[in-house]
Every structure is written in C-alpha cells, then in structure tokens.
Enzyme design. Structure first.
Site, PDB file in Angstrom:
ATOM      1  N   CYS A 139       1.084  -1.225   0.009  1.00 28.65           N
ATOM      2  CA  CYS A 139       0.013  -0.133   0.053  1.00 28.65           C
ATOM      3  C   CYS A 139       0.965   1.362  -0.131  1.00 28.65           C
ATOM      4  O   CYS A 139       2.139   1.182   0.166  1.00 28.65           O
ATOM      5  CB  CYS A 139      -0.839   0.010   1.228  1.00 28.65           C
ATOM      6  SG  CYS A 139      -1.755   1.501   1.623  1.00 28.65           S
ATOM      7  N   THR A 141       0.828   3.559   2.288  1.00 27.23           N
ATOM      8  CA  THR A 141       1.616   3.692   3.468  1.00 27.23           C
ATOM      9  C   THR A 141       2.915   2.835   3.605  1.00 27.23           C
ATOM     10  O   THR A 141       3.540   3.156   4.107  1.00 27.23           O
ATOM     11  CB  THR A 141       0.334   3.180   4.593  1.00 27.23           C
ATOM     12  OG1 THR A 141      -0.807   3.678   4.463  1.00 27.23           O
ATOM     13  CG2 THR A 141       0.790   3.383   6.014  1.00 27.23           C
ATOM     14  N   HIS A 144       5.534   4.637   2.117  1.00 25.98           N
ATOM     15  CA  HIS A 144       6.106   5.934   2.855  1.00 25.98           C
ATOM     16  C   HIS A 144       7.054   5.419   3.987  1.00 25.98           C
ATOM     17  O   HIS A 144       8.055   5.944   4.081  1.00 25.98           O
ATOM     18  CB  HIS A 144       4.871   6.589   3.719  1.00 25.98           C
ATOM     19  CG  HIS A 144       3.970   7.267   2.967  1.00 25.98           C
ATOM     20  ND1 HIS A 144       4.388   8.043   1.832  1.00 25.98           N
ATOM     21  CD2 HIS A 144       2.453   7.273   2.756  1.00 25.98           C
ATOM     22  CE1 HIS A 144       3.306   8.500   0.837  1.00 25.98           C
ATOM     23  NE2 HIS A 144       2.397   8.300   1.705  1.00 25.98           N
ATOM     24  N   GLU A 165      -2.965  -5.117   3.749  1.00 24.21           N
ATOM     25  CA  GLU A 165      -3.652  -5.457   2.760  1.00 24.21           C
ATOM     26  C   GLU A 165      -3.615  -6.895   2.770  1.00 24.21           C
ATOM     27  O   GLU A 165      -2.476  -7.272   2.096  1.00 24.21           O
ATOM     28  CB  GLU A 165      -3.583  -4.590   1.585  1.00 24.21           C
ATOM     29  CG  GLU A 165      -3.777  -3.004   1.918  1.00 24.21           C
ATOM     30  CD  GLU A 165      -3.544  -2.006   0.775  1.00 24.21           C
ATOM     31  OE1 GLU A 165      -3.064  -2.869  -0.351  1.00 24.21           O
ATOM     32  OE2 GLU A 165      -3.766  -0.989   0.578  1.00 24.21           O
ATOM     33  N   CYS A 194     -13.741   0.390  18.662  1.00 21.95           N
ATOM     34  CA  CYS A 194     -14.083  -0.201  19.937  1.00 21.95           C
ATOM     35  C   CYS A 194     -15.518  -0.743  19.924  1.00 21.95           C
ATOM     36  O   CYS A 194     -15.748  -1.376  20.792  1.00 21.95           O
ATOM     37  CB  CYS A 194     -13.708   0.732  20.920  1.00 21.95           C
ATOM     38  SG  CYS A 194     -14.922   2.172  20.982  1.00 21.95           S
ATOM     39  N   CYS A 200     -18.910   4.964  17.142  1.00 22.01           N
ATOM     40  CA  CYS A 200     -19.334   3.892  16.812  1.00 22.01           C
ATOM     41  C   CYS A 200     -20.888   3.506  16.881  1.00 22.01           C
ATOM     42  O   CYS A 200     -21.330   2.726  16.241  1.00 22.01           O
ATOM     43  CB  CYS A 200     -18.684   2.848  17.783  1.00 22.01           C
ATOM     44  SG  CYS A 200     -17.021   2.370  17.364  1.00 22.01           S
ATOM     45  N   CYS A 208     -13.925   5.823  14.582  1.00 20.29           N
ATOM     46  CA  CYS A 208     -13.895   5.465  16.281  1.00 20.29           C
ATOM     47  C   CYS A 208     -13.092   6.503  17.049  1.00 20.29           C
ATOM     48  O   CYS A 208     -12.017   6.904  16.699  1.00 20.29           O
ATOM     49  CB  CYS A 208     -13.680   4.207  16.353  1.00 20.29           C
ATOM     50  SG  CYS A 208     -13.337   3.335  17.986  1.00 20.29           S
ATOM     51  N   ARG A 301       0.553   5.519 -16.334  1.00 16.78           N
ATOM     52  CA  ARG A 301      -0.706   5.469 -15.468  1.00 16.78           C
ATOM     53  C   ARG A 301      -1.943   6.058 -16.116  1.00 16.78           C
ATOM     54  O   ARG A 301      -2.897   5.588 -15.947  1.00 16.78           O
ATOM     55  CB  ARG A 301      -0.568   6.272 -13.966  1.00 16.78           C
ATOM     56  CG  ARG A 301       0.480   5.642 -13.116  1.00 16.78           C
ATOM     57  CD  ARG A 301       0.638   6.271 -12.065  1.00 16.78           C
ATOM     58  NE  ARG A 301       0.836   5.355 -10.657  1.00 16.78           N
ATOM     59  CZ  ARG A 301       1.346   5.948  -9.674  1.00 16.78           C
ATOM     60  NH1 ARG A 301       1.552   7.221  -9.178  1.00 16.78           N
ATOM     61  NH2 ARG A 301       1.982   4.988  -8.782  1.00 16.78           N
TER      62      ARG A 301
HETATM   63 ZN   LIG Z   1      -3.651   0.369   2.653  1.00 13.78          ZN
HETATM   64 ZN   LIG Z   2     -15.541   3.112  18.936  1.00 14.99          ZN
END
Ligand SMILES: [Zn+2]
Ligand SMILES: [Zn+2]
Length: 438
Positions: A139, A141, A144, A165, A194, A200, A208, A301
């Site tokens: 991913c 992330t 990075h 993932e 949670c 939530c 959350c 791309r």
């Molecule tokens: Zn991801």
């Molecule tokens: Zn929550």
C-alpha cells in the site's frame, strides 16, 4: 501432554511430510510435522487439545507432499484416533503450539532497511484469529515507511512489521470468536474500532474515538502467518478471487469515494492514478458516472486509467485554459498533491463537490470566496464505512458490475521484498502483491 494415535489405512499416501488435523468437536486446527511416514501405519501425534473422554474425533487430515501439493482426506470412522501409550515428552502445551512465521520487517529508520525476521507466534487468545496469509499487497502507507519520509518518521517506530492489505485462510480461532470459522477465506478492515464510543454508536466505526490502525498495531501481513483481532476480518464471498480479496481494503476507499460523491449521472474528475485512483475510476464506472476524466503526471498510469474505464486521461501540462473550465460535478483527489487539488478546484461547477482521499504534504490554498460563491462542498474520505462500503463492494464484485481485470498486478515471493517495493514505487504497475501461499 498426551499423544494421539491415528490409524491410516493402506489407501493413504506413501510419503507424508506434514499434517493438519481438523477436529469436529472443537474450533481448533493444529499443525504437526513428521517425515518419511509410510503407510499402512499407525501414526502417533502430540495432542494439545482433545475431548475430555479421551477420544478425539477427527474429521479431516490435510497432508503436504514432497512437491508442495496439499490434499485433504475426510476421515472415515475407522480413522478416528484414540490416546496411545507412547512415551510423553515434557513440552509445555503453549510451547508445543508456537508457530514459526517469517515476516518482512522495517528493521531500522532510513530508506530501505527491510529484512526477514522469523518469529514464533503464540496461539490466538480471546477474540483473536490465527491466519495463514495467502496474498498481501503493498500500500502507499508501506511505501512511505519503506522510503521513511517525514510522515513515516513522525508516525512509526522501528522495528516494525509491515503490511495490512491481505487475503488469508482462518487456521484457528481464539475463545469467544464467532464471526469467522476455520477454513474461511478472509480479508481485513484496517480500522480497528471499539464498538462502544459515541462514533461507533452513531454508525461511524471508521472514525471511532478509540480507533487503532492495523498498520500500527504490530500485526503485519507480509508474513507466513499472523494473529489478528477477529473484528478486523471480513469473510470473502466465494465468487471473489484471491487476488481481488487481497485488495478489498484499498478498493473500498475507491468505492467509498464513488458512493460519497453520488457519481451516478455525474461528470467526475479523478486526480492521481495510482492504485487508489484506479480503484476510484472502476468504482465510479460501476456506479454509473456519466463521464470520468483522469489526471496524472505519468503516461503509463494514464494508459492504465483508460483501461480501468476513464473516458479521458490528461497530463497536467495540457493548456491551462482547458484545465480552468469549470465543467465537472465532482473532483476526487487520490494524488495527495496540493498543486493538483488547487488546480482541480477550478474545474468544479457551482454546487459541486471536492472529495479528498490523498493526504497533501502541505496546507491547501483555496480562497473561501470560491467555496462560498460556488457553494462547493469539500469532504474528506477516511477509509471505508463499516459495514456499508464492504457490503456495497461485495455486491458490485459478485454481480460482475465491478471488475478489476483491467488493473495490472504483479506478484513477488516474500524473499524478494526489495524488488517488490521498488516495483511498487516505480508506478509502472497497478498493484504489487506478495504471494505467500506456500
Ligand atoms: Zn492500505
Ligand atoms: Zn468506537
């Protein structure tokens, strides 16, 4: 510690190199290893869990052969096991059930610095699930973290287990887990909620107040096995392939953006055609966008964007007067480029929307008068609605309305982690996967 005797009949295979036992009476599956067993024979195995009456009713055995093939035998009554009198080794049950797992780690700060570590995984505890990871995807992330840019350095600490993932098989469930069962193929929601806080309760689990992110919680999925919280898992419908199941988490961001933008019959501009931009394009097409324009700096791309369903693909260097025409209902930014967002802002019709998916590296400079006079709505997209986005995505995929065939993927074994990350960073393919199914 007891041992079980398993009677294997002559129709069982000759040389066996590993065995999975599935019990009918308990939601548990335990791996045993053996070597060079020849049938017909009696096979004695260490048993860490068995029924209280001394007889453990086995329902299936799965063997690994020398060539790596796996076969499952459903056992007949004669194959049931019983305790036998073999000498018992003094092994603590917990140790006996530790599972060896290789995992790709970010070893230390700085660019690169990845390595493979072998860890011993304890059995799942209450609310946890042991997974055999089949595929995992790199991913943005992870990239990075790989490059260790300022954002990664601010938000993560090493050593760090990478990957969030994935597509996996449930091997064992801890006490209290009812949402998944052994043998099911699952994917993961990376926003761990949670289920108690105000957000939530207001059906906004993705925001959350006690949100934990999978990528920061040390689970990791660039691994042979992982133990994760059950509430992070989504059972994958049968008609969804393993490769598609691996990317449901990022695909969900594209589907969410298209749903949030209410794209049906509208003109859509997608800025940034990395994986999230491409998933946004396929989702907008599936949900009935009237026209889709894609913008990216990379010619490769842009070609992928056209294959994914964009009507038009533009490099930002096109004449500025064209780019300045306010003729789109909706801009979805998946580039995280502040320049791209500010330019795209000029193209939104009065009453239109700007959806921000990518995270810009600097603050945006958008004149408030433009937002006010044109009544433009700006909305952030943070992950997927749980469960609405997942349900819509599964519906689109199983009905065949949303297909990922046009988005290239390429696969690497876990050991080629540097090559895999470099390929993902090059932007020359849609999505890079690790094949961990061995
Ligand atoms: Zn991801
Ligand atoms: Zn929550």
């Amino acid at each position: 510690m007891t041992r079980l005797e398993v009677n294997l009949s002559a129709d069982m295979p000759g040389h066996l190199f590993g065995c999975w036992i599935r019990r009918t009476h308990a939601a548990s599956q335990t791996k045993f290893s053996t070597q060079g067993v020849t049938s017909p024979h009696k096979w004695c195995l260490p048993a860490t869990r068995h029924s209280g009456n001394g007889f453990c009713r086995l329902s299936a055995l799965r063997f690994s052969h020398r060539g790596g093939r796996k076969t499952v035998w459903i056992l007949r009554p004669g194959h049931y096991s019983k305790p036998c009198g073999f000498p018992q080794k003094s092994v603590r049950p917990q140790e006996a059930r530790m599972l060896k797992s290789r995992t790709v780690m970010k070893v230390s700060p700085g660019a690169g610095n990845l390595g493979i570590d072998t860890r011993m995984l304890a059995p799942p505890r209450e609310g946890e699930v042991l997974l055999k990871i089949k595929r995992a995807a790199i991913c943005g992330t992870d990239l990075h973290i790989y490059h260790w840019n300022d954002w990664a350095a601010r938000n993560y600490e090493t050593p760090l287990v990478l990957g969030h993932e994935f597509c996996a098989e449930v091997l064992e469930t801890g006490p209290g887990v009812t949402s998944v069962s052994i043998g099911q193929i699952v994917s993961g929601e990376t926003h761990l909620f949670c289920d108690r806080c105000e957000q939530c309760r207001a059906n906004r689990r993705h925001t959350c107040l006690n949100l934990r992110l999978f990528s920061k919680s040390g689970f990791g999925c660039f691994s042979d096995y992982s133990v994760v919280p059950a509430n992070a898992l989504r059972v994958v419908p049968d008609r969804i392939s393993m490769d598609t199941a691996t990317v449901l988490e990022p695909l969900g961001v594209g589907v969410r953006a298209a749903m949030e933008g209410d794209v049906s019959g509208r003109s859509v501009l997608v800025t940034g055609c990395g994986p999230i931009g491409l998933y946004t394009i396929v989702a907008a097409r599936a949900l009935g966008a009237a026209s889709i324009t894609a913008v990216d700096l990379s010619k490769r791309r842009l070609e992928m964007a056209i294959r994914a369903g964009a009507d038009e693909a533009l490099a930002p260097q096109v004449p500025p007067e064209f780019m300045m025409t306010a003729d789109v209902d909706l801009v979805i930014d998946a580039s995280g480029s502040a320049d791209a967002i500010e330019s795209a802002m000029e193209m939104i019709k009065p009453g239109g929307k700007l959806l921000l998916v990518g995270l810009p590296g600097r603050n945006l400079s958008i004149p408030p008068v433009r937002l006010i006079n044109r009544e433009i709505t700006v909305t952030g997209i943070y992950g997927r609605l749980i469960d609405e986005t997942w349900l819509e995505m599964e519906r689109l995929l199983t009905s065949g309305r949303l297909r990922l065939d046009a988005i290239e993927t390429c696969e690497f074994p876990m050991t080629e982690f540097d090559a895999a990350f470099e390929r993902a960073a090059s932007g020359t393919t849609g999505k890079v996967l690790f094949n961990l199914d061995s």
